[in-house]
Design a protein around this motif. Structure first.
Motif, PDB file in Angstrom:
ATOM      1  N   ALA A  17       4.179  18.263   6.633  1.00 61.89           N
ATOM      2  CA  ALA A  17       5.536  17.760   6.352  1.00 61.89           C
ATOM      3  C   ALA A  17       6.379  18.808   5.655  1.00 61.89           C
ATOM      4  O   ALA A  17       7.593  18.865   5.833  1.00 61.89           O
ATOM      5  N   GLY A  18       5.727  19.650   4.846  1.00 63.81           N
ATOM      6  CA  GLY A  18       6.497  20.577   4.029  1.00 63.81           C
ATOM      7  C   GLY A  18       6.675  21.949   4.643  1.00 63.81           C
ATOM      8  O   GLY A  18       7.520  22.712   4.197  1.00 63.81           O
ATOM      9  N   GLY A  19       5.913  22.306   5.651  1.00 65.64           N
ATOM     10  CA  GLY A  19       5.948  23.672   6.170  1.00 65.64           C
ATOM     11  C   GLY A  19       7.016  23.901   7.224  1.00 65.64           C
ATOM     12  O   GLY A  19       8.092  24.429   6.944  1.00 65.64           O
ATOM     13  N   LEU A  45      21.441  11.975   6.363  1.00 68.15           N
ATOM     14  CA  LEU A  45      20.280  11.126   6.666  1.00 68.15           C
ATOM     15  C   LEU A  45      19.064  11.991   7.046  1.00 68.15           C
ATOM     16  O   LEU A  45      18.004  11.465   7.379  1.00 68.15           O
ATOM     17  N   THR A  46      19.256  13.310   6.980  1.00 67.64           N
ATOM     18  CA  THR A  46      18.199  14.257   7.388  1.00 67.64           C
ATOM     19  C   THR A  46      16.876  13.980   6.679  1.00 67.64           C
ATOM     20  O   THR A  46      15.805  14.151   7.248  1.00 67.64           O
ATOM     21  N   PHE A  47      16.953  13.558   5.405  1.00 64.73           N
ATOM     22  CA  PHE A  47      15.728  13.235   4.663  1.00 64.73           C
ATOM     23  C   PHE A  47      15.495  11.724   4.673  1.00 64.73           C
ATOM     24  O   PHE A  47      14.853  11.184   3.772  1.00 64.73           O
ATOM     25  N   GLU A  77      11.479   6.274  14.817  1.00 60.80           N
ATOM     26  CA  GLU A  77      11.306   5.004  15.541  1.00 60.80           C
ATOM     27  C   GLU A  77      10.670   3.977  14.633  1.00 60.80           C
ATOM     28  O   GLU A  77       9.744   4.278  13.881  1.00 60.80           O
ATOM     29  N   ARG A  78      11.170   2.751  14.730  1.00 59.80           N
ATOM     30  CA  ARG A  78      10.626   1.676  13.906  1.00 59.80           C
ATOM     31  C   ARG A  78      10.355   0.451  14.775  1.00 59.80           C
ATOM     32  O   ARG A  78      11.062   0.205  15.757  1.00 59.80           O
ATOM     33  N   MET A  79       9.334  -0.343  14.373  1.00 58.73           N
ATOM     34  CA  MET A  79       9.076  -1.604  15.066  1.00 58.73           C
ATOM     35  C   MET A  79       9.382  -2.746  14.099  1.00 58.73           C
ATOM     36  O   MET A  79       9.073  -2.655  12.903  1.00 58.73           O
ATOM     37  N   LEU A  97       1.308   3.960  -3.242  1.00 57.29           N
ATOM     38  CA  LEU A  97       1.052   5.390  -3.044  1.00 57.29           C
ATOM     39  C   LEU A  97       2.303   6.201  -3.380  1.00 57.29           C
ATOM     40  O   LEU A  97       2.244   7.242  -4.036  1.00 57.29           O
ATOM     41  N   ARG A  98       3.445   5.702  -2.924  1.00 57.26           N
ATOM     42  CA  ARG A  98       4.709   6.420  -3.159  1.00 57.26           C
ATOM     43  C   ARG A  98       4.999   6.535  -4.656  1.00 57.26           C
ATOM     44  O   ARG A  98       5.383   7.599  -5.147  1.00 57.26           O
ATOM     45  N   ALA A  99       4.799   5.413  -5.372  1.00 56.62           N
ATOM     46  CA  ALA A  99       5.049   5.431  -6.822  1.00 56.62           C
ATOM     47  C   ALA A  99       4.107   6.437  -7.490  1.00 56.62           C
ATOM     48  O   ALA A  99       4.513   7.173  -8.397  1.00 56.62           O
ATOM     49  N   SER A 138      -3.352  17.018   4.172  1.00 58.64           N
ATOM     50  CA  SER A 138      -2.963  17.452   5.494  1.00 58.64           C
ATOM     51  C   SER A 138      -1.487  17.121   5.767  1.00 58.64           C
ATOM     52  O   SER A 138      -0.720  17.955   6.265  1.00 58.64           O
ATOM     53  N   PHE A 139      -1.062  15.899   5.400  1.00 61.92           N
ATOM     54  CA  PHE A 139       0.319  15.490   5.662  1.00 61.92           C
ATOM     55  C   PHE A 139       1.313  16.392   4.919  1.00 61.92           C
ATOM     56  O   PHE A 139       2.314  16.835   5.492  1.00 61.92           O
ATOM     57  N   LEU A 140       1.014  16.679   3.655  1.00 64.00           N
ATOM     58  CA  LEU A 140       1.962  17.478   2.872  1.00 64.00           C
ATOM     59  C   LEU A 140       2.096  18.890   3.441  1.00 64.00           C
ATOM     60  O   LEU A 140       3.180  19.465   3.473  1.00 64.00           O
ATOM     61  N   THR A 148      12.379   7.409   1.887  1.00 67.07           N
ATOM     62  CA  THR A 148      13.070   8.688   1.717  1.00 67.07           C
ATOM     63  C   THR A 148      12.051   9.809   1.582  1.00 67.07           C
ATOM     64  O   THR A 148      11.044   9.650   0.884  1.00 67.07           O
ATOM     65  N   CYS A 149      12.335  10.948   2.208  1.00 68.01           N
ATOM     66  CA  CYS A 149      11.453  12.109   2.101  1.00 68.01           C
ATOM     67  C   CYS A 149      11.194  12.417   0.633  1.00 68.01           C
ATOM     68  O   CYS A 149      12.134  12.612  -0.149  1.00 68.01           O
ATOM     69  N   LEU A 150       9.925  12.481   0.257  1.00 61.54           N
ATOM     70  CA  LEU A 150       9.613  12.769  -1.148  1.00 61.54           C
ATOM     71  C   LEU A 150       9.896  14.228  -1.488  1.00 61.54           C
ATOM     72  O   LEU A 150      10.174  14.563  -2.628  1.00 61.54           O
ATOM     73  N   SER A 154       0.833  -1.193   0.000  1.00 65.88           N
ATOM     74  CA  SER A 154       0.000   0.000   0.000  1.00 65.88           C
ATOM     75  C   SER A 154       0.884   1.266   0.000  1.00 65.88           C
ATOM     76  O   SER A 154       0.620   2.238  -0.709  1.00 65.88           O
ATOM     77  N   HIS A 155       1.975   1.219   0.790  1.00 66.94           N
ATOM     78  CA  HIS A 155       2.912   2.347   0.820  1.00 66.94           C
ATOM     79  C   HIS A 155       3.627   2.477  -0.528  1.00 66.94           C
ATOM     80  O   HIS A 155       3.724   3.576  -1.091  1.00 66.94           O
ATOM     81  N   ALA A 156       4.075   1.337  -1.054  1.00 67.21           N
ATOM     82  CA  ALA A 156       4.840   1.361  -2.315  1.00 67.21           C
ATOM     83  C   ALA A 156       3.973   1.925  -3.455  1.00 67.21           C
ATOM     84  O   ALA A 156       4.446   2.724  -4.269  1.00 67.21           O
TER      85      ALA A 156
END
Ligand code: HEM
Length: 497
Positions: free
Chosen positions: A285-287, A430-432, A352-354, A106-108, A280-282, A438-440, A102-104
């Motif tokens: 995330a971008g501001g 690694l900031t992005f 953080e990752r699980m 949307l990202r593509a 909302s996320f953009l 990776t940060c789009l 689902s992530h892949a």
């Protein structure tokens, strides 16, 4: 949480005297940002274990090979708590809350709005917005000014226009107001919030999402933001579809590129709901990410007058050779300065990752366990939480040299930066982040910073207000705060010409 004995327990790390809080108070609320983390990294190395709440063993990682594996593999997903918070902030369809296929997908589908070619189309927007900051600064000439507020509004304007093709004035005023409030609401955490976060870390994803959706005053603003973003998203997308039907001229923004992709590939293209779900996320995330980074950068410039003058000379020379539309990538000191700011002020300093299935984390260098055994890779169990040390990696002496903790843009020009194998998309940083998440928007962020800095430094000089003390607070993201803990960078701004 998997109760079988895990190797993680045998990894060295700081002692903890509290079962309830573990080391979390030192980690999250140090007197100076990163103070304990930095001391632990120096004492225990780029992989260590620390105690989270209720006795949980957590791994802190800045070892390059381990980081490479963490960002590339889908075995490591955002923790249920981080997921629930992002859902509350940005709605359940936002990209950060998707995993696996689902992530892949949307990202593509989103990628065409963020390529190098697409980003070049947004340059005139950033140049126009940069002029509005200068116009406001003219009115503050010689007075103390809070640069954070000016930069926040400018970053919001830039994203609204580059991503949705709408100027701030054409957006619902309530939506604009709520967004700016949410951006400023990122106030500090406390012992209480650490404990609540600790409880949420033990719960499964769906329950976490339900709990975060219970009525609560603090989260009401977030829910309002998501509701307004969705209705604004519907309006914007509908207007674009109508305009296309009437054969009107297309916009030059991310949403336009996504709704009408040039190379339409049915497998990857998104439907209108997918696109609206990112609104909302953009915006968030971008501001503030970009405006806070710029604010930290301006503080460094205000502290170093010589650097500020050299940078201004480079920008003036470039403007006199080409008065409009600078070739921003070809200004060496400007780009070195931006890289150094991103290195020492990564506004998202940790991720953080699980672990979703038992797996192995490889290491660049072996580590010695408490029992004296040396290991070259760490077996980790399903449910283990690991922290990607974005800021920690960028302070590793083995990568950045003995003066890794010094702000020195010239390291990017004199060849002293040891590049190694790049993990992130930009300048080995690694900031992005890097890998599959990776940060789009990294190209947008870099271009926006280049444009704003050129405009501001060409016309103004910046000095810190005499009583200003820079504090750094880790709220949702890193933000500059004054001695009263308010988000602020007070500067005396003087017109150059
Ligand atoms: C200095 C500015 C910025 C920084 C430091 C930054 C940093 C990051 C980081 C660390 C992540 C990964 C988060 C995680 O997976 O836990 C991320 C993801 C993301 N960022 Fe940025 N970001 C910046 C600006 C932007 C801008 C301007 C946009 C868009 C307009 C943007 C859009 C995104 C998106 C869409 C993702 C999700 C990528 C995915 O999950 O596949 N970011 N960003």
């Amino acid at each position: 949480i998997n109760k079988r004995r895990s190797t993680v327990r045998d990894i060295v790390g700081p002692p903890s005297s509290s079962w309830i809080l573990g080391n979390m108070e030192q980690f999250v609320l140090p007197p100076r940002f990163g103070e304990y983390e930095s001391a632990w990294r120096k004492r225990y190395g780029p992989v260590y274990r620390f105690k989270a709440c209720f006795g949980e063993d957590r791994l802190m990682i800045s070892d390059p090979a381990a980081l490479q594996a963490l960002v590339q593999s889908s075995d490591f997903v955002p923790t249920p708590r981080a997921d629930a918070l992002t859902c509350a902030l940005c709605g359940p369809r936002n990209i950060l809350s998707q995993v696996g296929q689902s992530h892949a997908r949307l990202r593509a589908g989103l990628t065409p709005g963020f390529t190098a070619a697409a980003t070049r189309r947004y340059q005139p927007i950033f140049e126009k917005v940069a002029l509005t900051i200068s116009e406001k600064l003219n009115a503050y000439e010689g007075k103390s000014t809070n640069m954070c507020s000016l930069l926040s509004v400018a970053a919001f304007d830039a994203i609204a226009e580059a991503v949705f093709g709408n100027s701030t004035e054409s957006l619902d005023p309530e939506f604009v107001d709520v967004n700016l409030k949410v951006a400023h609401m990122a106030t500090g955490r406390s012992k209480g919030t650490i404990i609540v976060e600790g409880i949420l870390d033990y719960l499964p994803k769906e329950l976490c999402r339900k709990i975060i959706n219970l009525p609560s005053k603090g989260l009401d603003l977030l829910r309002t933001q998501t509701r307004l973003a969705t209705s604004e998203g519907h309006r914007i997308v509908q207007e674009k579809l109508d305009a296309a039907q009437q054969g009107l001229e297309r916009g030059n923004d991310v949403f336009d590129l996504l709704l009408f992709p040039e190379n339409s590939n049915t497998k990857e293209s998104l439907n209108a709901e997918d696109i609206i779900g990112q609104m909302s996320f953009l915006m968030l995330a971008g501001g503030e990410t970009t405006s806070n980074t710029l604010a930290f950068g301006l503080v460094e410039l205000a502290k170093d007058v010589e650097l500020q003058e050299k940078l201004r000379a480079e920008i003036h020379a470039a403007f006199s050779a080409r008065p409009v539309s600078l070739a921003y990538d070809s200004l060496p000191l400007l780009n070195a300065f931006i890289k150094e700011t991103l290195r020492l002020y990564p506004v998202i300093p940790t991720a953080e990752r699980m672990v979703v299935a038992d797996t192995i984390i490889p290491l660049s260098d072996p580590i010695t366990l408490r029992n004296g055994r040396s290991i070259q890779q760490i077996p980790v169990r399903k449910g283990q939480i690991v922290v990607i040390g974005i800021g920690s990696y960028q302070m590793l002496e083995s990568i950045w040299g003995a003066d890794a903790d010094v702000f020195r843009p010239s390291r990017w020009l004199d060849g002293t930066v040891h590049r190694g194998e790049a993990i992130g998309p930009y300048a080995s940083l690694l900031t992005f982040l890097g890998g599959i998440r990776t940060c789009l928007g990294w190209r947008i962020a870099v271009l926006e910073m280049q444009v704003f800095l050129c405009e501001l430094l060409a016309k103004f000089s910046f000095a810190l207000a005499p009583d200003h003390v820079l504090g750094i607070q880790h709220a949702t993201i890193l933000q500059p705060v004054d001695s009263a803990g308010e988000k602020s960078v007070e500067m005396i701004v003087s017109r150059i010409s």
